[in-house]
Design a protein around this motif. Structure first.
Motif, short mmCIF file in Angstrom:
data_model
loop_
_atom_site.label_atom_id
_atom_site.label_comp_id
_atom_site.label_asym_id
_atom_site.label_seq_id
_atom_site.Cartn_x
_atom_site.Cartn_y
_atom_site.Cartn_z
N LEU A 153 51.61 -81.53 17.71
CA LEU A 153 52.88 -81.08 17.14
C LEU A 153 52.67 -79.74 16.48
O LEU A 153 51.67 -79.53 15.79
CB LEU A 153 53.38 -82.10 16.11
N THR A 154 53.61 -78.82 16.66
CA THR A 154 53.57 -77.51 16.00
C THR A 154 54.85 -77.31 15.22
O THR A 154 55.95 -77.54 15.75
CB THR A 154 53.40 -76.37 17.01
N ARG A 155 54.71 -76.86 13.98
CA ARG A 155 55.86 -76.57 13.14
C ARG A 155 55.70 -75.19 12.53
O ARG A 155 54.58 -74.77 12.21
CB ARG A 155 56.00 -77.61 12.02
N PHE A 156 56.82 -74.49 12.33
CA PHE A 156 56.80 -73.16 11.75
C PHE A 156 57.67 -73.13 10.48
O PHE A 156 58.57 -73.93 10.31
CB PHE A 156 57.37 -72.13 12.74
N GLY A 157 57.36 -72.16 9.59
CA GLY A 157 58.31 -71.79 8.56
C GLY A 157 58.02 -72.22 7.14
O GLY A 157 58.92 -72.16 6.31
N CYS A 158 56.81 -72.65 6.80
CA CYS A 158 56.60 -73.22 5.46
C CYS A 158 55.70 -72.40 4.54
O CYS A 158 55.41 -72.83 3.43
CB CYS A 158 56.05 -74.64 5.59
N ASP A 159 55.21 -71.25 4.99
CA ASP A 159 54.42 -70.38 4.11
C ASP A 159 53.32 -71.18 3.40
O ASP A 159 52.61 -71.95 4.04
CB ASP A 159 55.33 -69.64 3.12
N ILE A 196 56.12 -64.98 -5.44
CA ILE A 196 56.91 -65.78 -4.50
C ILE A 196 56.30 -65.63 -3.12
O ILE A 196 56.53 -64.65 -2.42
CB ILE A 196 58.40 -65.37 -4.46
N ASP A 197 55.49 -66.60 -2.73
CA ASP A 197 54.99 -66.65 -1.37
C ASP A 197 56.03 -67.40 -0.55
O ASP A 197 56.23 -68.59 -0.74
CB ASP A 197 53.65 -67.38 -1.31
N GLY A 198 56.70 -66.68 0.32
CA GLY A 198 57.82 -67.25 1.06
C GLY A 198 59.14 -66.64 0.62
O GLY A 198 60.14 -67.34 0.45
N THR A 199 59.15 -65.30 0.45
CA THR A 199 60.36 -64.63 -0.03
C THR A 199 61.53 -64.82 0.93
O THR A 199 62.69 -64.94 0.50
CB THR A 199 60.09 -63.13 -0.23
N ARG A 200 61.26 -64.89 2.23
CA ARG A 200 62.35 -65.10 3.19
C ARG A 200 63.01 -66.46 2.99
O ARG A 200 64.23 -66.60 3.08
CB ARG A 200 61.82 -64.95 4.63
N ALA A 201 62.20 -67.48 2.72
CA ALA A 201 62.76 -68.80 2.40
C ALA A 201 63.54 -68.74 1.09
O ALA A 201 64.63 -69.31 0.97
CB ALA A 201 61.65 -69.84 2.31
N PHE A 202 62.98 -68.05 0.10
CA PHE A 202 63.63 -67.91 -1.21
C PHE A 202 65.01 -67.29 -1.06
O PHE A 202 66.00 -67.82 -1.58
CB PHE A 202 62.75 -67.06 -2.12
N MET A 203 65.08 -66.19 -0.32
CA MET A 203 66.36 -65.49 -0.19
C MET A 203 67.35 -66.26 0.69
O MET A 203 68.56 -65.99 0.65
CB MET A 203 66.16 -64.08 0.36
N TRP A 257 58.96 -72.20 -0.77
CA TRP A 257 58.24 -71.06 -1.31
C TRP A 257 57.47 -71.55 -2.54
O TRP A 257 57.71 -72.64 -3.04
CB TRP A 257 59.21 -69.93 -1.71
N GLY A 258 56.56 -70.75 -3.00
CA GLY A 258 55.82 -71.14 -4.18
C GLY A 258 55.16 -69.94 -4.84
O GLY A 258 54.99 -68.88 -4.23
#
Length: 261
Positions: free
Chosen positions: A183-189, A88-95, A101-102
């Motif tokens: 444009l800058t975006r955050f949070g997608c792992d 799970i790459d993106g555990t913070r998103a998962f939880m 995540w993927g």
């Protein structure tokens, strides 16, 4: 067996790991903390279940291969073929119940990434590549992946997982690029890298990555026509400070800013 001939097995790994992970998603799962310091480094039972399934399958089918995984470390890491796994790459998103995540499945030969897949089982999307071509398969069909033209940073969409991964000189370097980007975006792992391959994002700049965070994504981006390096233009396979771009021109411009030129 060539690297490309492993693609069917990689799809099987994705299917079975997804079946192990999904029962935990958007449930009251327990979350552990792997950190030894102040930074929170979450791990869930879903991470362990997904990696355990993949390790078992690899050992059963290819007992001479090595494995490097986020949850259970390295085995036979000097083998000709080595699987690099992040369940799970993106555990913070998962939880947090977010599907950003993927599962990352990479295969190296003699230390060089040759095949990679990002699987998002909740949405049902798979991004894969072998460095020469890249493909998407999802709910609305399958297609080839191609990065988009972006000749100038002023027209670029820049992504990173979180601004917290940049401190000190690294934060100043990232800020120089961010100031020039459209444009800058955050949070997608891992999704950010796949969006580069799909032609929706132009640039991903991150810091502090591990091999299992990036190895699977390199053949996908390169197969779609993009480039992945370290901030100094070197080999990204070991992780660290990473820059991925869909267009070499914007890669060069961002590299110059990262170096303070």
């Amino acid at each position: 067996m060539s690297l490309i001939e492993f693609s069917s097995f990689v799809n099987d790994l994705a299917t079975h790991s997804g079946r192990a992970i999904l029962p935990f998603f958007r449930t009251a799962l327990s979350v552990g903390d792997k950190s030894t310091g102040a930074d929170f480094d979450p791990v869930t039972e879903a991470d362990r279940a997904g990696e355990s399934v993949m390790r078992h399958m690899i050992k059963q089918h290819f007992p001479g291969h090595g494995i490097i995984g986020e949850e259970f470390g390295a085995e036979n890491g000097e083998a000709e073929y080595v699987w690099v796994l992040d369940p799970i790459d993106g555990t913070r998103a998962f939880m947090s119940g977010l599907p950003l995540w993927g599962t990352l499945i990479g295969l190296t030969r003699h230390g060089k990434p040759g095949f990679g897949m990002m699987h998002q089982p909740f949405i049902g999307e798979r991004f894969s590549g072998d460095g020469g071509a890249a493909h998407y398969d999802g709910p609305h069909g399958a297609r080839s992946l191609n990065t988009r033209n972006c000749p100038d940073l002023a027209g670029a969409t820049l992504m990173a997982t979180t601004p917290d991964m940049f401190t000190g000189a690294a934060a100043e370097a990232f800020a120089r690029v961010q100031e020039k980007a459209r444009l800058t975006r955050f949070g997608c792992d891992c999704y950010a890298y796949c969006m580069v391959a799909a032609g929706h994002v132009d640039l991903v700049i991150e810091n502090g990555l591990k091999p299992y965070d990036i190895v699977a994504l390199i053949p996908i981006i390169e197969g779609a026509g993009g480039i992945v390096t370290s901030w100094d233009g070197g080999d990204p396979t070991r992780g660290g400070a990473i820059i991925a771009a869909g267009d070499r021109r914007v890669h060069e411009q961002a590299m110059a800013l990262l170096a303070g030129r």
